[in-house]
Write a protein that holds these residues in place. Sequence first.
Motif, PDB file in Angstrom:
ATOM      1  N   THR A  18      56.882 -12.534  43.561  1.00 18.61           N
ATOM      2  CA  THR A  18      58.021 -13.279  44.100  1.00 18.61           C
ATOM      3  C   THR A  18      58.228 -14.532  43.261  1.00 18.61           C
ATOM      4  OG1 THR A  18      57.439 -12.455  46.294  1.00 18.61           O
ATOM      5  CG2 THR A  18      59.072 -14.223  46.176  1.00 18.61           C
ATOM      6  N   PHE A  19      59.091 -14.386  42.264  1.00 18.11           N
ATOM      7  CA  PHE A  19      59.291 -15.451  41.276  1.00 18.11           C
ATOM      8  C   PHE A  19      59.717 -16.752  41.939  1.00 18.11           C
ATOM      9  CE2 PHE A  19      60.022 -16.920  37.023  1.00 18.11           C
ATOM     10  CZ  PHE A  19      61.116 -17.765  37.084  1.00 18.11           C
ATOM     11  N   ALA A  44      60.912 -13.420  30.987  1.00 21.96           N
ATOM     12  CA  ALA A  44      61.405 -12.579  32.077  1.00 21.96           C
ATOM     13  C   ALA A  44      60.232 -12.130  32.924  1.00 21.96           C
ATOM     14  CB  ALA A  44      62.152 -11.382  31.507  1.00 21.96           C
ATOM     15  N   ALA A  45      60.328 -12.383  34.220  1.00 22.24           N
ATOM     16  CA  ALA A  45      59.216 -12.122  35.129  1.00 22.24           C
ATOM     17  C   ALA A  45      59.550 -11.004  36.105  1.00 22.24           C
ATOM     18  CB  ALA A  45      58.863 -13.390  35.896  1.00 22.24           C
ATOM     19  N   ASN A  85      58.307 -24.218  42.031  1.00 23.07           N
ATOM     20  CA  ASN A  85      59.075 -23.013  42.376  1.00 23.07           C
ATOM     21  C   ASN A  85      60.560 -23.309  42.522  1.00 23.07           C
ATOM     22  OD1 ASN A  85      58.307 -24.419  44.833  1.00 23.07           O
ATOM     23  ND2 ASN A  85      59.126 -22.674  45.963  1.00 23.07           N
ATOM     24  N   THR A  86      60.901 -24.507  42.968  1.00 22.32           N
ATOM     25  CA  THR A  86      62.314 -24.854  43.147  1.00 22.32           C
ATOM     26  C   THR A  86      62.916 -25.514  41.915  1.00 22.32           C
ATOM     27  OG1 THR A  86      61.799 -27.035  44.011  1.00 22.32           O
ATOM     28  CG2 THR A  86      61.969 -25.214  45.623  1.00 22.32           C
ATOM     29  N   ASP A 140      65.655 -19.946  36.280  1.00 21.71           N
ATOM     30  CA  ASP A 140      66.771 -19.377  37.027  1.00 21.71           C
ATOM     31  C   ASP A 140      66.168 -18.386  38.004  1.00 21.71           C
ATOM     32  OD1 ASP A 140      68.940 -17.976  38.013  1.00 21.71           O
ATOM     33  OD2 ASP A 140      70.006 -17.993  36.114  1.00 21.71           O
ATOM     34  N   ASN A 141      66.067 -18.779  39.268  1.00 17.45           N
ATOM     35  CA  ASN A 141      65.420 -17.911  40.258  1.00 17.45           C
ATOM     36  C   ASN A 141      66.267 -16.674  40.568  1.00 17.45           C
ATOM     37  OD1 ASN A 141      63.184 -19.546  40.367  1.00 17.45           O
ATOM     38  ND2 ASN A 141      63.725 -20.521  42.317  1.00 17.45           N
ATOM     39  N   THR A 142      67.560 -16.723  40.303  1.00 21.15           N
ATOM     40  CA  THR A 142      68.402 -15.547  40.534  1.00 21.15           C
ATOM     41  C   THR A 142      68.148 -14.466  39.485  1.00 21.15           C
ATOM     42  OG1 THR A 142      70.268 -16.337  39.217  1.00 21.15           O
ATOM     43  CG2 THR A 142      70.181 -17.018  41.533  1.00 21.15           C
TER      44      THR A 142
END
Length: 116
Positions: free
Chosen positions: A28-29, A23-24, A53-54, A73-75
């Motif tokens: 800006t993850f 968990a980050a 990043n994507t 999971d960027n969300t």
Amino acid sequence: QVQLVESGGGLVQPGGSLRLSCAASGFTFRNSAMRWYRQAPGKEREFVARISNTGGSLQYADSVKGRFTISRDNTKATLYLQMNSLKPEDTAVYFCNVPVDVLNYWGQGTQVTVSS
């Protein structure tokens, strides 16, 4: 401040599976490539996997190719490492890593022990 918190480690038998999470926060993850490293007792920390990043670009150490899968999971600002077909030589503390500006940040690590 940048924080990385790993979880999901534990004791598993050879051939088993584990899923690690990281968990980050504090950066800006979604704009950051992320990495997993590991360190076995008496050994240097070694690269395990990297994800862009994507999530469109993945890289793995030869020792884990075909067995481990890195994802994100960027969300949720969370990084994952699915580990299958685990071997005793996978025993190590696993760390997530991100470079932010000129600094390299690490989590506290999560212990993975593969033993019968």
